[in-house]
Design a protein around this motif. Structure first.
Motif, PDB file in Angstrom:
ATOM      1  N   UNK A   1       0.790  -1.226   0.000  1.00  0.00           N
ATOM      2  CA  UNK A   1       0.000   0.000   0.000  1.00  0.00           C
ATOM      3  C   UNK A   1       0.817   1.268   0.000  1.00  0.00           C
ATOM      4  N   UNK A   2       0.123   2.354   0.204  1.00  0.00           N
ATOM      5  CA  UNK A   2       0.682   3.696   0.067  1.00  0.00           C
ATOM      6  C   UNK A   2       1.426   4.140   1.310  1.00  0.00           C
ATOM      7  N   UNK A   3       2.405   5.008   1.090  1.00  0.00           N
ATOM      8  CA  UNK A   3       3.169   5.648   2.162  1.00  0.00           C
ATOM      9  C   UNK A   3       3.204   7.138   1.846  1.00  0.00           C
ATOM     10  N   UNK A   4       2.680   7.957   2.741  1.00  0.00           N
ATOM     11  CA  UNK A   4       2.605   9.398   2.513  1.00  0.00           C
ATOM     12  C   UNK A   4       3.156  10.176   3.701  1.00  0.00           C
TER      13      UNK A   4
ATOM     14  N   UNK B   1      -0.724  24.157  11.620  1.00  0.00           N
ATOM     15  CA  UNK B   1      -0.204  23.144  10.705  1.00  0.00           C
ATOM     16  C   UNK B   1       0.669  22.141  11.443  1.00  0.00           C
ATOM     17  N   UNK B   2       0.489  20.855  11.097  1.00  0.00           N
ATOM     18  CA  UNK B   2       1.338  19.786  11.630  1.00  0.00           C
ATOM     19  C   UNK B   2       1.682  18.819  10.504  1.00  0.00           C
ATOM     20  N   UNK B   3       2.764  18.062  10.680  1.00  0.00           N
ATOM     21  CA  UNK B   3       3.193  17.049   9.712  1.00  0.00           C
ATOM     22  C   UNK B   3       3.233  15.701  10.413  1.00  0.00           C
ATOM     23  N   UNK B   4       2.620  14.701   9.765  1.00  0.00           N
ATOM     24  CA  UNK B   4       2.571  13.365  10.364  1.00  0.00           C
ATOM     25  C   UNK B   4       2.791  12.311   9.276  1.00  0.00           C
ATOM     26  N   UNK B   5       3.397  11.176   9.608  1.00  0.00           N
ATOM     27  CA  UNK B   5       3.438  10.058   8.671  1.00  0.00           C
ATOM     28  C   UNK B   5       2.026   9.557   8.389  1.00  0.00           C
ATOM     29  N   UNK B   6       1.776   9.163   7.120  1.00  0.00           N
ATOM     30  CA  UNK B   6       0.445   8.694   6.746  1.00  0.00           C
ATOM     31  C   UNK B   6       0.484   7.768   5.548  1.00  0.00           C
ATOM     32  N   UNK B   7      -0.615   7.747   4.806  1.00  0.00           N
ATOM     33  CA  UNK B   7      -0.801   6.810   3.703  1.00  0.00           C
ATOM     34  C   UNK B   7      -1.573   5.604   4.195  1.00  0.00           C
TER      35      UNK B   7
ATOM     36  N   UNK C   1      10.808  11.205   2.648  1.00  0.00           N
ATOM     37  CA  UNK C   1      10.676   9.755   2.791  1.00  0.00           C
ATOM     38  C   UNK C   1      10.994   9.298   4.207  1.00  0.00           C
ATOM     39  N   UNK C   2      12.089   9.797   4.771  1.00  0.00           N
ATOM     40  CA  UNK C   2      12.484   9.392   6.120  1.00  0.00           C
ATOM     41  C   UNK C   2      11.410   9.780   7.129  1.00  0.00           C
ATOM     42  N   UNK C   3      10.860  10.975   6.973  1.00  0.00           N
ATOM     43  CA  UNK C   3       9.816  11.439   7.884  1.00  0.00           C
ATOM     44  C   UNK C   3       8.553  10.585   7.734  1.00  0.00           C
TER      45      UNK C   3
ATOM     46  N   UNK D   1      12.550   8.984  -9.439  1.00  0.00           N
ATOM     47  CA  UNK D   1      11.756   9.606 -10.498  1.00  0.00           C
ATOM     48  C   UNK D   1      10.530  10.359  -9.995  1.00  0.00           C
ATOM     49  N   UNK D   2      10.158  10.176  -8.737  1.00  0.00           N
ATOM     50  CA  UNK D   2       8.943  10.811  -8.215  1.00  0.00           C
ATOM     51  C   UNK D   2       9.123  11.114  -6.733  1.00  0.00           C
ATOM     52  N   UNK D   3       8.429  12.129  -6.227  1.00  0.00           N
ATOM     53  CA  UNK D   3       8.552  12.473  -4.804  1.00  0.00           C
ATOM     54  C   UNK D   3       7.732  11.534  -3.934  1.00  0.00           C
ATOM     55  N   UNK D   4       8.021  11.543  -2.659  1.00  0.00           N
ATOM     56  CA  UNK D   4       7.199  10.845  -1.681  1.00  0.00           C
ATOM     57  C   UNK D   4       5.774  11.387  -1.736  1.00  0.00           C
TER      58      UNK D   4
END
Length: 288
Positions: A7-10, A32-38, A72-74, A94-97
């Motif tokens: 599955x996805x990783x965002x 604003x906050x940043x969290x691992x998702x997908x 990606x690491x985050x 070739x593509x961003x996270x």
């Protein structure tokens, strides 16, 4: 017990605002906050935290794709922290996270826009020839990759048909468990019930119902909680219902367990940071 998640990783960018905007409206005053998702990564982490064994006894294997970039690491930080096996995650130049832009209101309702990035480059060639353990998939990767994963699975298969999109009749018939929300259930209609597996329809705070060949088997409602952010609650439910059924719980008990896990997730901000542990779910079930 081992579970493979394809599955996805965002990385999620979450704006918590006084209200959700209408079309053409600008809403100010957000934080604003940043969290691992997908969806894939969320479900993998949920399953890892909810399995009964001691740390190291159980293992969730994540198969997906990220960019070769700083995000990606985050995006994978909590998978690593909780010992999810990410050895089959490819970093693509070739593509961003993948990124999800999420707006959340004070009641926990959300609006989500996803830029798939590297997720849409995940291909069947990335998959093992056979998947000889239980499998969880969603529809945030290319459909041909999802179909290939299901076709190579030899054991239990959970298909979360989210976001709703056309899939083959073969996939629907192969699934041992299909999980959808009410909107997705309306998209697929009676096709959901043509296979021999079980179908679970989630209904948010109203709970969830399980069917077999269109006949209701069980119903459960979640414990009363104060919702803060519904992001990831549905993914938590998918991981939880899969773990519960694989552990041999009866349908009613499995639904109750998964509803409780999803309810806890809704009380916390962010997707992956909100995923509860087995101890937390057991405690809320005992209390209610």
């Amino acid at each position: 017990m081992q579970i493979t998640v394809v599955g996805s990783i965002n990385l999620d960018f979450v704006a918590t605002a006084p209200k959700l905007p209408r079309a053409g409206e600008t809403v100010t005053g957000a934080t604003l906050a940043r969290h691992p998702g997908g969806k894939g990564a969320n479900q993998a982490l949920a399953a890892q935290r909810l399995m009964r064994g001691a740390p190291g006894d159980d293992e969730v294997l994540m198969i997906g794709r990220v960019g070769r970039d700083s995000m990606a690491e985050e995006a994978m930080a909590l998978l690593l922290a909780d010992d999810v096996d990410i050895g089959h995650v490819i970093a693509d130049a070739e593509a961003p996270t993948g990124v999800a832009l999420i707006a959340v209101d004070p009641e926990g309702e959300n609006q989500i826009v996803v830029a798939a990035g590297a997720n849409h480059l995940a291909s069947p060639e990335q998959l093992p020839a056979r998947i000889d353990c239980p499998l969880i998939v969603q529809l945030e990767l290319p459909i041909d990759t999802v179909e290939a994963a299901v076709g190579r699975a030899t054991e239990f298969v959970c298909v979360n048909l989210a976001p709703a999109a056309p899939v083959s009749d073969q996939l629907l018939r192969r699934a041992d468990l299909i999980v959808v929300n009410e909107t997705e259930a309306a998209f697929y209609g009676d096709l959901l019930h043509h296979g021999g597996g079980r179908v679970v329809v989630t209904k948010g705070a109203k709970g969830a119902v399980m069917y077999h060949r269109g006949v209701e088997m069980a119903w459960a409602t979640p414990p009363k909680v104060r919702a803060v952010d519904a992001t990831g609650a549905g993914d938590c439910f998918v991981g939880a219902i899969t773990v519960a059924l694989l552990e041999g719980m009866e349908p009613q008990a499995a639904l109750t367990f998964a509803c409780a896990a999803g309810a806890i997730a809704a009380t916390r901000p962010g997707a992956q940071p909100s995923m509860p542990t087995r101890k937390e779910v057991d405690a809320i079930l005992k209390a209610h």
